[in-house]
Design a protein around this motif. Structure first.
Motif, mmCIF file in Angstrom:
data_model
loop_
_atom_site.group_PDB
_atom_site.id
_atom_site.type_symbol
_atom_site.label_atom_id
_atom_site.label_comp_id
_atom_site.label_asym_id
_atom_site.label_seq_id
_atom_site.Cartn_x
_atom_site.Cartn_y
_atom_site.Cartn_z
ATOM 1 N N LYS A 15 0.855 -1.178 0.000
ATOM 2 C CA LYS A 15 0.000 0.000 0.000
ATOM 3 C C LYS A 15 0.894 1.232 0.000
ATOM 4 C CE LYS A 15 -3.477 2.351 2.779
ATOM 5 N NZ LYS A 15 -4.205 2.341 4.057
ATOM 6 N N GLU A 16 0.566 2.219 -0.848
ATOM 7 C CA GLU A 16 1.346 3.450 -0.862
ATOM 8 C C GLU A 16 1.021 4.257 0.393
ATOM 9 O OE1 GLU A 16 2.712 6.419 -4.246
ATOM 10 O OE2 GLU A 16 0.599 6.716 -3.720
ATOM 11 N N GLN A 17 2.082 4.682 1.104
ATOM 12 C CA GLN A 17 1.930 5.444 2.337
ATOM 13 C C GLN A 17 3.033 6.481 2.434
ATOM 14 O OE1 GLN A 17 1.934 1.678 4.852
ATOM 15 N NE2 GLN A 17 0.477 2.939 5.992
ATOM 16 N N GLU A 18 2.777 7.514 3.235
ATOM 17 C CA GLU A 18 3.839 8.445 3.594
ATOM 18 C C GLU A 18 4.535 7.876 4.821
ATOM 19 O OE1 GLU A 18 2.571 12.490 4.056
ATOM 20 O OE2 GLU A 18 2.563 12.774 1.888
ATOM 21 N N VAL A 19 5.867 7.832 4.759
ATOM 22 C CA VAL A 19 6.665 7.294 5.856
ATOM 23 C C VAL A 19 7.760 8.290 6.203
ATOM 24 C CG1 VAL A 19 6.221 4.875 5.244
ATOM 25 C CG2 VAL A 19 8.208 6.028 4.295
ATOM 26 N N THR A 20 8.229 8.239 7.427
ATOM 27 C CA THR A 20 9.343 9.075 7.866
ATOM 28 C C THR A 20 10.604 8.234 7.864
ATOM 29 O OG1 THR A 20 7.876 10.409 9.227
ATOM 30 C CG2 THR A 20 10.223 10.515 9.741
ATOM 31 N N GLU A 21 11.642 8.751 7.233
ATOM 32 C CA GLU A 21 12.931 8.070 7.177
ATOM 33 C C GLU A 21 13.986 8.933 7.843
ATOM 34 O OE1 GLU A 21 14.248 5.175 6.335
ATOM 35 O OE2 GLU A 21 12.270 4.389 5.837
ATOM 36 N N ILE A 22 14.984 8.285 8.388
ATOM 37 C CA ILE A 22 16.134 8.958 8.995
ATOM 38 C C ILE A 22 17.340 8.679 8.116
ATOM 39 C CG2 ILE A 22 17.666 9.064 10.997
ATOM 40 C CD1 ILE A 22 15.264 8.144 12.695
ATOM 41 N N VAL A 23 18.047 9.744 7.723
ATOM 42 C CA VAL A 23 19.264 9.616 6.927
ATOM 43 C C VAL A 23 20.408 10.101 7.803
ATOM 44 C CG1 VAL A 23 20.460 10.338 4.831
ATOM 45 C CG2 VAL A 23 17.969 10.026 4.802
ATOM 46 N N ARG A 24 21.490 9.314 7.858
ATOM 47 C CA ARG A 24 22.635 9.653 8.695
ATOM 48 C C ARG A 24 23.869 9.878 7.844
ATOM 49 N NH1 ARG A 24 19.679 5.866 11.534
ATOM 50 N NH2 ARG A 24 19.175 6.448 13.673
ATOM 51 N N GLY A 25 24.729 10.806 8.310
ATOM 52 C CA GLY A 25 25.992 11.045 7.634
ATOM 53 C C GLY A 25 26.901 11.885 8.503
ATOM 54 N N ALA A 26 28.115 11.418 8.738
ATOM 55 C CA ALA A 26 29.141 12.143 9.503
ATOM 56 C C ALA A 26 28.653 12.589 10.876
ATOM 57 C CB ALA A 26 29.655 13.336 8.713
ATOM 58 N N GLY A 27 27.932 11.722 11.552
ATOM 59 C CA GLY A 27 27.466 12.040 12.905
ATOM 60 C C GLY A 27 26.227 12.910 12.948
ATOM 61 N N ASN A 28 25.697 13.285 11.802
ATOM 62 C CA ASN A 28 24.487 14.092 11.727
ATOM 63 C C ASN A 28 23.329 13.229 11.253
ATOM 64 O OD1 ASN A 28 25.710 16.701 12.323
ATOM 65 N ND2 ASN A 28 26.733 16.450 10.354
ATOM 66 N N THR A 29 22.115 13.674 11.541
ATOM 67 C CA THR A 29 20.931 12.978 11.068
ATOM 68 C C THR A 29 19.939 13.971 10.479
ATOM 69 O OG1 THR A 29 19.822 13.115 13.213
ATOM 70 C CG2 THR A 29 21.091 11.127 12.788
ATOM 71 N N ALA A 30 19.179 13.500 9.527
ATOM 72 C CA ALA A 30 18.095 14.282 8.941
ATOM 73 C C ALA A 30 16.884 13.371 8.832
ATOM 74 C CB ALA A 30 18.489 14.805 7.564
ATOM 75 N N THR A 31 15.714 13.910 9.079
ATOM 76 C CA THR A 31 14.489 13.145 8.902
ATOM 77 C C THR A 31 13.677 13.769 7.779
ATOM 78 O OG1 THR A 31 13.286 14.434 10.554
ATOM 79 C CG2 THR A 31 14.380 12.435 11.320
ATOM 80 N N LEU A 32 13.007 12.939 7.025
ATOM 81 C CA LEU A 32 12.159 13.428 5.961
ATOM 82 C C LEU A 32 10.995 12.474 5.753
ATOM 83 C CD1 LEU A 32 13.678 12.721 2.489
ATOM 84 C CD2 LEU A 32 14.870 12.089 4.561
ATOM 85 N N THR A 33 9.919 13.004 5.233
ATOM 86 C CA THR A 33 8.739 12.213 4.941
ATOM 87 C C THR A 33 8.674 12.009 3.432
ATOM 88 O OG1 THR A 33 7.600 13.138 6.844
ATOM 89 C CG2 THR A 33 6.231 12.109 5.166
ATOM 90 N N VAL A 34 8.534 10.746 3.029
ATOM 91 C CA VAL A 34 8.488 10.390 1.612
ATOM 92 C C VAL A 34 7.385 9.357 1.394
ATOM 93 C CG1 VAL A 34 10.944 10.835 1.203
ATOM 94 C CG2 VAL A 34 10.215 8.560 1.905
ATOM 95 N N LEU A 72 17.094 23.266 11.196
ATOM 96 C CA LEU A 72 17.577 22.740 12.463
ATOM 97 C C LEU A 72 16.395 22.553 13.406
ATOM 98 C CD1 LEU A 72 19.984 21.919 14.227
ATOM 99 C CD2 LEU A 72 20.161 24.305 14.941
ATOM 100 N N VAL A 73 16.216 21.333 13.907
ATOM 101 C CA VAL A 73 15.063 21.011 14.740
ATOM 102 C C VAL A 73 15.436 20.939 16.209
ATOM 103 C CG1 VAL A 73 13.251 19.307 15.180
ATOM 104 C CG2 VAL A 73 13.942 19.801 12.851
ATOM 105 N N GLY A 74 16.609 20.491 16.527
ATOM 106 C CA GLY A 74 17.029 20.341 17.917
ATOM 107 C C GLY A 74 18.461 19.874 17.975
ATOM 108 N N GLN A 75 18.842 19.296 19.092
ATOM 109 C CA GLN A 75 20.179 18.781 19.258
ATOM 110 C C GLN A 75 20.102 17.347 19.761
ATOM 111 O OE1 GLN A 75 22.320 21.353 21.880
ATOM 112 N NE2 GLN A 75 22.387 23.023 20.414
ATOM 113 N N SER A 76 21.147 16.619 19.542
ATOM 114 C CA SER A 76 21.225 15.236 19.997
ATOM 115 C C SER A 76 22.495 15.083 20.831
ATOM 116 C CB SER A 76 21.283 14.304 18.786
ATOM 117 O OG SER A 76 21.416 12.985 19.199
ATOM 118 N N PHE A 77 22.399 14.327 21.894
ATOM 119 C CA PHE A 77 23.531 14.117 22.790
ATOM 120 C C PHE A 77 23.741 12.635 23.058
ATOM 121 C CE2 PHE A 77 21.555 18.150 23.790
ATOM 122 C CZ PHE A 77 22.629 19.022 23.769
ATOM 123 N N THR A 78 24.988 12.257 23.255
ATOM 124 C CA THR A 78 25.315 10.912 23.694
ATOM 125 C C THR A 78 25.692 10.989 25.168
ATOM 126 O OG1 THR A 78 26.119 10.294 21.521
ATOM 127 C CG2 THR A 78 26.865 8.967 23.376
#
Length: 80
Positions: A15-34, A72-78
């Motif tokens: 079924k075709e749906q909108e989903v949220t994906e997380i893309v990572r690169g060099a310690g950064n992340t981006a989220t997008l809906t596709v 920029l949405v927020g920050q992430s910490f370890t």
């Protein structure tokens, strides 16, 4: 969307749906809906080639720290 009508993993219905994906690169992340075809039985996702290229472009920008056109949405910490 894609030339398949059932899941290649479990033969479930797609079924075709909108989903949220997380893309990572060099310690950064981006989220997008596709849009994706999502198996209603096992949850496997199928993306068309344009969406996959978009993931690759975003990852490359993250790795090069070229995030000027990202919001920029927020920050992430370890925590140790």
């Amino acid at each position: 969307m894609l030339p398949i009508s059932q899941c290649i993993i479990c033969s479930g219905t797609l079924k075709e749906q909108e989903v949220t994906e997380i893309v990572r690169g060099a310690g950064n992340t981006a989220t997008l809906t596709v849009k994706a075809l999502v198996c209603q039985k096992c949850g496997e996702r199928y993306y068309n080639a344009d969406v996959v290229r978009r993931f690759e472009d975003i990852k490359a920008k993250l790795e090069r720290q070229e995030t000027g056109d990202f919001v920029l949405v927020g920050q992430s910490f370890t925590v140790n």
